[in-house]
Design an enzyme around this catalytic site. Structure first.
Site, mmCIF file in Angstrom:
data_model
loop_
_atom_site.group_PDB
_atom_site.id
_atom_site.type_symbol
_atom_site.label_atom_id
_atom_site.label_comp_id
_atom_site.label_asym_id
_atom_site.label_seq_id
_atom_site.Cartn_x
_atom_site.Cartn_y
_atom_site.Cartn_z
ATOM 1 N N ASN A 263 45.206 168.139 89.562
ATOM 2 C CA ASN A 263 45.457 168.282 88.137
ATOM 3 C C ASN A 263 44.946 167.030 87.444
ATOM 4 O OD1 ASN A 263 47.162 170.867 87.802
ATOM 5 N ND2 ASN A 263 48.133 169.805 89.532
ATOM 6 N N GLU A 264 43.725 167.113 86.948
ATOM 7 C CA GLU A 264 43.044 165.967 86.367
ATOM 8 C C GLU A 264 43.534 165.703 84.938
ATOM 9 O OE1 GLU A 264 41.408 164.163 88.232
ATOM 10 O OE2 GLU A 264 40.008 165.206 89.542
ATOM 11 N N PRO A 265 43.161 164.562 84.359
ATOM 12 C CA PRO A 265 43.541 164.284 82.973
ATOM 13 C C PRO A 265 43.218 165.454 82.051
ATOM 14 C CG PRO A 265 42.545 162.338 83.937
ATOM 15 C CD PRO A 265 42.407 163.438 84.963
ATOM 16 N N SER B 188 45.226 168.175 82.050
ATOM 17 C CA SER B 188 45.887 169.357 82.606
ATOM 18 C C SER B 188 47.163 169.661 81.827
ATOM 19 C CB SER B 188 46.228 169.133 84.082
ATOM 20 O OG SER B 188 45.062 169.026 84.857
#
Length: 636
Positions: free
Chosen positions: A173-175, A177
């Site tokens: 879950n990257e920036p 998300s």
């Protein structure tokens, strides 16, 4: 939490006691050593499994991959093998998987989990659930929905184990998300791909996408345990537990979970307010090291040399309790810190009489990059200086370098009429190995040997530039490193015995050990463990030595930590640079540069000149450059 502590692995030790860190927005427990983190977290999981077993229920675990949880998995395996921990009632759901990715690839998280946990415990195969990296794009969404359904049918996750990425991601879950996101296909952040480049032998080989549980999926777990180990995670650790909740740092969402905890080692805790500047977070116990740290911090904060600090500076910057606790005047406290730092400046690190010293270099270039100036100083002052290269470093050589050297040798043989049918056949095989290798896959044994030879000859050339002759070089080629892969084995008895034999042979007065212990499973840390274990072995035989820790191209010790600072003149810095240049395969662009794009020689010079500048600003003698060391005293 001393930075000079080198951990050893001993899972049989009694349950470690954590330190509860204050001034955080979620429960944060810190342990001195990463091994203590492993035992604690594995103990939490084992307790759940046993309680569920006793109640006739399944324990549902959400599991993570990467280097961070490996120690937890090793401890769970030990609990199964030695204490009978039963996994037949355990269901597991893994966080993520690269996409596309075959399950038997060396980069697959599916393969990682079976190799590092499932093959070693008695969990039923049908109880294991891992995202599928082979699902066709058109079917990925349906597959993800089904994964969510299976978690719900299992009763939900009892414990979700997490690591934390440098961007603050959890799972993938990257920036950006969403808090409400569920299992899905995502694009990987450039920083995430860069961090994974080492395992894939180049950033260009890292997949662009991955399947991951969503933030909402993770937050629905009844308990969440997030882990962070090593100094390279210290910055994001502070952000995750002290800053505001934001989707730009998905790990901050855990602040809102009713039963989450962040479990970290001392290195990962180093940037937390309660650790970095504890006097700003409450009352503290004023040890001599903490007094030194606070006084230096104050000097830098108010931009005054140490000996110009006044009582008002202490009182206006939250250090009045320091004055009270020490029961000394401001002048006395500052003078003691000044004299302590001044006494650590050492132009003769080997002393006045000739000694035997060994620099243990984890990789073939750590010696000259990290303490090349001190090597030169010791050699120039007539000491019997040895260098022990602990690993071959062969995985850090580009294929084009191996190809160039192979072609050179082939043409050399042809030029001097030394070629034969056998050499021609070998040359054909070697070039085929390089040309037909699948991107991101390990080299053939022969190519590994060539790459190791490249690093070996470069190391010898660099050492000679530093004043250490080839006869004083020892290539240990330790077994733990010989996997042909980025992932290495834990140290074993054979590794320890190799180091012990060198100590027995040379009986050194001093040894120098790489103190870059950021990655709990990294080569520097593993090498340090082998050395300390070997020192324990030879100590029982009457061999004792002085041990100094050095830092590499990644960072320097903090000024309050440095116990010995060796001055480097411009001429010595130039020689050190020349020695680093001898490592041609690491020049211009290293295969594993980390998050720092600067060349190693630039990093090294910036680091040593910066340390000198700090000393100058504190009011100590001004030098061109300084290399810093911390003495190891067996504080395990």
């Amino acid at each position: 939490m001393s930075q000079s502590t080198i951990p050893t692995s001993d899972s049989s030790q009694t349950a470690p006691q954590p330190r509860r860190i204050h001034h955080t927005k979620m429960p944060t427990l810190a342990f001195e050593l990463s091994e203590e983190v492993d035992r604690y977290v594995a103990g939490q999981i084992a307790t759940l499994i046993r309680e569920k077993k006793g109640a006739g229920q399944n324990a549902v675990l959400g599991l993570a991959t990467g280097s961070t949880p490996i120690g937890v998995y090793r401890e769970l395996i030990r609990l199964h093998e030695e204490e009978g921990l039963d996994f037949t009632n355990v269901l597991t759901f893994n966080l993520d998987e690269y996409w596309p990715m075959e399950p038997d690839s060396i980069h697959s998280y599916n393969r990682f989990m079976w190799e590092n946990l499932f093959h070693h415990i008695n969990i039923p195969k049908e109880n294991v659930h891992i995202p599928d990296g082979t699902v066709p794009l058109a079917k990925v969404e349906a597959w993800c929905d089904d994964y969510e359904r299976k978690i719900q049918e299992a009763g939900g996750l009892d414990i979700q184990l997490l690591g934390i990425g440098r961007t603050g991601h959890i799972g993938f879950n990257e920036p950006g998300s969403s808090r409400n996101s569920t299992t899905r296909l995502v694009a990987l952040d450039p920083k995430t791909r860069k961090d994974a480049a080492g395992e894939f032998y180049g950033e260009e080989n890292v997949p662009m996408q991955a399947v991951t549980m969503g933030v909402n999926t993770i937050m629905n777990a009844r308990q969440i345990i997030m882990l962070a180990l090593g100094e390279h995670k210290s910055k994001i650790t502070r952000i995750a537990v002290e800053d505001e909740v934001t989707d730009q740092v998905p790990s901050t969402f855990l602040q809102k979970h009713p039963n989450s905890m962040f479990v970290i080692d001392s290195a990962a805790a180093s940037q937390l307010t309660a650790v970095r500047i504890p006097w700003m977070a409450g009352l503290v116990e004023w040890t001599p090291l903490l007094v030194k740290k606070a006084v230096i911090w104050l000097s830098q904060r108010v931009k005054k040399p140490l000996l110009k600090l006044e009582e008002a500076d202490f009182m206006e910057n939250h250090l009045i309790n320091l004055l009270r606790a020490c029961n000394k005047s401001c002048e006395e406290i500052v003078h003691e810190v000044f004299l302590d730092m001044q006494s650590g400046i050492c132009n003769k690190p080997g002393g006045d009489k000739p000694i035997t010293a060994i620099c243990f270099s984890p990789h073939p270039d750590d010696d000259v990059i990290s303490m090349g100036g001190t090597l030169i100083t010791l050699a120039d002052q007539g000491h019997d200086m040895h260098i022990a290269y602990m690993t071959s470093g062969n995985i850090a050589v580009f294929d084009e370098d191996a190809s160039r050297h192979t072609k050179f040798v082939n043409q050399f043989l042809e030029l001097f009429k030394l070629d034969s049918g056998e050499t021609a056949q070998l040359y054909k095989k070697l070039m085929s190995d390089l040309e037909e290798k699948i991107a991101g896959e390990p080299d053939s044994p022969e190519i590994q040997s060539i790459k190791g030879l490249i690093r070996k000859t470069e190391a010898a050339a660099g050492a000679i530039q530093a004043g250490v002759p080839e006869s004083k070089l020892h290539f240990l080629d330790m077994p733990f490193y010989q996997t042909g892969d980025v992932k290495k084995n834990p140290i074993g008895e054979a590794d320890v015995e190799i180091v012990a034999n060198l100590l027995r042979e040379l009986k050194p007065d001093q040894i120098y050990v790489a103190g870059d212990l950021s990655d709990p499973h990294g080569t520097h840390r593993v090498c340090a463990q082998a050395i300390i274990k070997a020192l324990d072995v030879v100590k029982a035989e009457g061999i004792e030595t002085e041990v100094w820790l050095y830092r590499g191209a990644w960072e320097e010790y903090e000024p309050h930590e440095i116990e010995r600072a060796v001055p480097l003149s411009p001429a010595v810095v130039h020689r050190k640079r020349t020695a680093i240049f001898a490592h041609e395969s690491q020049k211009d662009q290293a295969l594993f540069p980390g998050s720092d794009a600067r060349e190693f020689w630039v990093r090294a010079e910036d680091r040593t000149t910066s340390t000198a500048r700090v000393y100058d600003e504190l009011g100590l003698p001004e030098f061109y450059a300084l290399e810093g060391f911390v003495q190891y005293r067996g504080q395990l």
